[in-house]
Each structure stands twice: as C-alpha cells, then as structure tokens.
Write an enzyme that holds these catalytic residues in place. Structure first.
Site, PDB file in Angstrom:
ATOM      1  N   ASN A   7       0.858  -1.186   0.000  1.00  0.00           N
ATOM      2  CA  ASN A   7       0.000   0.000   0.000  1.00  0.00           C
ATOM      3  C   ASN A   7       0.899   1.243   0.000  1.00  0.00           C
ATOM      4  OD1 ASN A   7      -1.390   2.281   1.128  1.00  0.00           O
ATOM      5  ND2 ASN A   7      -3.084   0.902   1.588  1.00  0.00           N
ATOM      6  N   HIS A  10       1.031   6.166   1.828  1.00  0.00           N
ATOM      7  CA  HIS A  10       1.861   7.045   2.654  1.00  0.00           C
ATOM      8  C   HIS A  10       2.897   7.811   1.852  1.00  0.00           C
ATOM      9  CE1 HIS A  10      -0.007   6.144   6.343  1.00  0.00           C
ATOM     10  NE2 HIS A  10       0.202   4.865   6.223  1.00  0.00           N
ATOM     11  N   HIS A  43      -5.614   3.701  -1.818  1.00  0.00           N
ATOM     12  CA  HIS A  43      -6.943   4.073  -1.339  1.00  0.00           C
ATOM     13  C   HIS A  43      -7.238   5.474  -1.858  1.00  0.00           C
ATOM     14  CE1 HIS A  43      -9.758   4.521   2.443  1.00  0.00           C
ATOM     15  NE2 HIS A  43     -10.372   4.801   1.299  1.00  0.00           N
ATOM     16  N   ARG A  45      -9.378   8.259  -1.466  1.00  0.00           N
ATOM     17  CA  ARG A  45     -10.377   8.693  -0.476  1.00  0.00           C
ATOM     18  C   ARG A  45     -11.227   9.816  -1.048  1.00  0.00           C
ATOM     19  NH1 ARG A  45      -8.843   6.891   5.070  1.00  0.00           N
ATOM     20  NH2 ARG A  45     -10.640   8.091   5.710  1.00  0.00           N
ATOM     21  N   ARG A  49      -7.075  13.021   0.394  1.00  0.00           N
ATOM     22  CA  ARG A  49      -6.021  13.519   1.293  1.00  0.00           C
ATOM     23  C   ARG A  49      -4.635  13.004   0.914  1.00  0.00           C
ATOM     24  NH1 ARG A  49      -7.379  10.387   6.906  1.00  0.00           N
ATOM     25  NH2 ARG A  49      -9.370  11.391   6.572  1.00  0.00           N
ATOM     26  N   GLU A  70      -8.601   0.521  -3.255  1.00  0.00           N
ATOM     27  CA  GLU A  70      -9.454   0.589  -2.057  1.00  0.00           C
ATOM     28  C   GLU A  70     -10.334   1.810  -2.192  1.00  0.00           C
ATOM     29  OE1 GLU A  70      -7.366   0.942   1.599  1.00  0.00           O
ATOM     30  OE2 GLU A  70      -6.265  -0.897   1.275  1.00  0.00           O
ATOM     31  N   THR A 101      -8.176   4.003   8.079  1.00  0.00           N
ATOM     32  CA  THR A 101      -9.413   3.217   8.136  1.00  0.00           C
ATOM     33  C   THR A 101      -9.570   2.575   9.505  1.00  0.00           C
ATOM     34  OG1 THR A 101      -8.929   2.678   5.844  1.00  0.00           O
ATOM     35  CG2 THR A 101     -10.719   1.470   6.871  1.00  0.00           C
ATOM     36  N   GLU A 151     -11.160  -9.131   2.852  1.00  0.00           N
ATOM     37  CA  GLU A 151      -9.887  -8.768   3.478  1.00  0.00           C
ATOM     38  C   GLU A 151     -10.164  -8.664   4.972  1.00  0.00           C
ATOM     39  OE1 GLU A 151      -7.462  -5.636   1.823  1.00  0.00           O
ATOM     40  OE2 GLU A 151      -6.584  -5.212   3.787  1.00  0.00           O
ATOM     41  N   HIS A 190      -3.833  -4.306   7.688  1.00  0.00           N
ATOM     42  CA  HIS A 190      -3.982  -3.148   8.574  1.00  0.00           C
ATOM     43  C   HIS A 190      -3.137  -3.326   9.832  1.00  0.00           C
ATOM     44  CE1 HIS A 190      -5.512   0.521  10.244  1.00  0.00           C
ATOM     45  NE2 HIS A 190      -6.059   0.755   9.068  1.00  0.00           N
TER      46      HIS A 190
HETATM   47  N1  PXP Z   1      -5.853  -2.832   4.140  1.00  0.00           N
HETATM   48  C1  PXP Z   1      -6.785  -1.848   4.199  1.00  0.00           C
HETATM   49  C2  PXP Z   1      -8.188  -2.169   3.809  1.00  0.00           C
HETATM   50  C3  PXP Z   1      -6.437  -0.536   4.600  1.00  0.00           C
HETATM   51  O1  PXP Z   1      -7.372   0.409   4.644  1.00  0.00           O
HETATM   52  C4  PXP Z   1      -5.096  -0.264   4.923  1.00  0.00           C
HETATM   53  C5  PXP Z   1      -4.689   1.119   5.313  1.00  0.00           C
HETATM   54  O2  PXP Z   1      -4.865   1.983   4.260  1.00  0.00           O
HETATM   55  C6  PXP Z   1      -4.150  -1.310   4.836  1.00  0.00           C
HETATM   56  C7  PXP Z   1      -4.568  -2.597   4.470  1.00  0.00           C
HETATM   57  C8  PXP Z   1      -2.709  -1.098   5.151  1.00  0.00           C
HETATM   58  O3  PXP Z   1      -2.568  -0.759   6.490  1.00  0.00           O
HETATM   59  P1  PXP Z   1      -1.154  -0.305   7.065  1.00  0.00           P
HETATM   60  O4  PXP Z   1      -0.792   0.978   6.397  1.00  0.00           O
HETATM   61  O5  PXP Z   1      -1.399  -0.174   8.527  1.00  0.00           O
HETATM   62  O6  PXP Z   1      -0.178  -1.404   6.715  1.00  0.00           O
END
Ligand code: PXP
Length: 249
Positions: A7, A10, A43, A45, A49, A70, A101, A151, A190
C-alpha cells in the site's frame, strides 16, 4: 504461501504535506514491484487527502503486478472504478475525521446495497473484496453479496498487547477458515509490521497481505525496494512461532 500487496498511500501523504509533485507514488510503485511486490494497493479517499485521481490513472497504465483500488462504496467511486478498471476493488468504510481506516465494513447491516455495487463491479470483470472484521456474521453477509474476496481486518491483532494477541490471532485463524468454507478468498491487512506479520502470513489459506505504513517507514532508512524485499521474506517464509504460529485447536 501468501503474497504481498504494498500500500503506497503514505508516499502520497508525504507529497501532499507540501502539495507538490514529490515523492511520486507512481514511480515508487515501480520500485516496490522491483522489490517483489505482488500487487500495488491505493486508497482513493473521498477527500483526496493522499492518493489523487491522476495517481490511479497513471498506476493503471504502469503497474505490472496487480492494482488493488481501495474505496468507499459510493456512486462517485464506483464510476471511477468502472472507468479505470483496476485488477481488484476493496470496499472499505470511510469517515472524514479518521486518521486511517478504522474498523471493518458493516456488511451485515447493509448487504442489499453493497450487493448491488459488488454485482455491478464484478459484471465489469473487477473482482471485489470486502474489508471486514473476522466475525462469522460479517463473513456470511460478505458471501451473500456475491463478493469473491474478503480482506480480514488485522487492526485489533496489531493493537493487542501480549496478553490478548493470541485471542486476536485465533479470531483471524477462525475467520479465515470460515471464509474459505464459504468459498471466499482471503486477504488480510492493517497495522501489520515486520514484528507482527509472520503469524498472520502463516495462517493456512491466507492469500495476500496488504501492508503499507511499516514498509514506507522502513523505506526512509533502507529505500523502498529493500524495505519491500525485507517484508516479502517474512510474508513468504514466516517462522512458526510456538506461541502464535500454530493454528489454534
Ligand atoms: N488494508 C486496508 C483495507 C487498509 O485500509 C489499509 C490502510 O490503508 C491497509 C490494508 C494497510 O494498512 P497499514 O498501512 O497499517 O499497513
């Protein structure tokens, strides 16, 4: 063996801190793939953001692994997904005031409306995953929508201390087993880190882990390609820790 979805939200967070053009999540996705990412997750959003529409459009053209979009279950996002055609959509709950999330989707509370969206996306050949807590009622509701994937939310496991983490891990084992019995394919994510990922990667039937924050955090020190490589080793060859690594029962 589980695969690794990286992901990259960030990376866009850093760019948006200055509302400039760097770092570019699109070029960083290439480095993640070179490090062994099996998929790229973003994601988009409602408040834009971090990831922007332009990122998703360019990633669709450049990602050579799999693009997992996402998004919230809204008409706006559905239209974007149908136009861009990611390799998978993961539907997530979204609240403007949240930092990230929080909690899974309440599929059981809204399965008729979600089912319509799942069917629209899947009719367009976009497999849909639903981000849910590992609860039997939620998993059955996911099945009822017709979604191919779930998921499982690993946030409670990630936040638990040593005394409750075994219970949270057991919930994820059970949730995975129930989902598989229902014929659903299972991802999780997550809050996973280099320290806590291995017991999750070792769950039988777990197909893919979506991991963001910890990889981007490590990339500041070692570069993104290396950070992904380090995580891939843990996801593919988890040590079976005697406390966490065995399937309960
Ligand atoms: N899966 C989903 C559905 C998420 O919303 C997120 C965060 O955007 C992640 C995985 C990844 O989470 P993390 O950044 O804590 O690894």
């Amino acid at each position: 063996m589980a695969s690794l979805g990286v992901n990259i939200d960030h990376i866009a967070n850093i760019r948006e801190a200055r509302r400039t053009v760097e770092p570019d999540p699109v070029s960083m996705a290439l480095l993640a793939e070179l490090g062994g990412a099996d998929g790229i997750t973003v994601h988009l959003r409602e408040d834009r953001r971090h990831i922007q529409d332009r990122d998703v459009e360019l990633l669709r053209q450049t990602v050579r692994s799999r693009l997992n979009l996402e998004m919230a279950a809204t008409d706006e996002m559905a239209a974007i997904a149908l136009r861009i055609k990611p390799d998978m959509v993961t539907l997530v709950p979204e609240r403007r005031e949240e930092v990230t999330t929080e909690g899974g989707l309440d599929v059981a509370g809204q399965d008729a409306s979600l089912a319509a969206l799942v069917q629209t996306l899947q009719a367009a050949k976009i497999p849909v995953s639903l981000f849910v807590d590992p609860e039997p009622t939620q998993l059955q509701a996911c099945k009822n929508t017709g979604a191919c994937w779930v998921e499982l939310h690993t946030g409670r496991y990630a936040d638990a201390d040593w005394s409750t983490q075994p219970q949270e891990l057991a919930r994820l084992h059970e949730g995975t087993a129930i989902a598989r019995q229902l014929g659903l394919r299972v991802n999780a994510g997550h809050g996973l880190t280099y320290q806590n990922v291995e017991p999750i990667a070792a769950i039988p039937g777990m197909e893919e882990l979506n991991i963001g924050h910890t990889i981007v955090a490590r990339s500041v020190a070692v570069g993104l390609q290396q950070a992904v490589r380090d995580m891939k080793v843990l996801v593919q060859n988890p040590r079976l820790d005697p406390l966490f690594g065995q399937a309960p029962g």
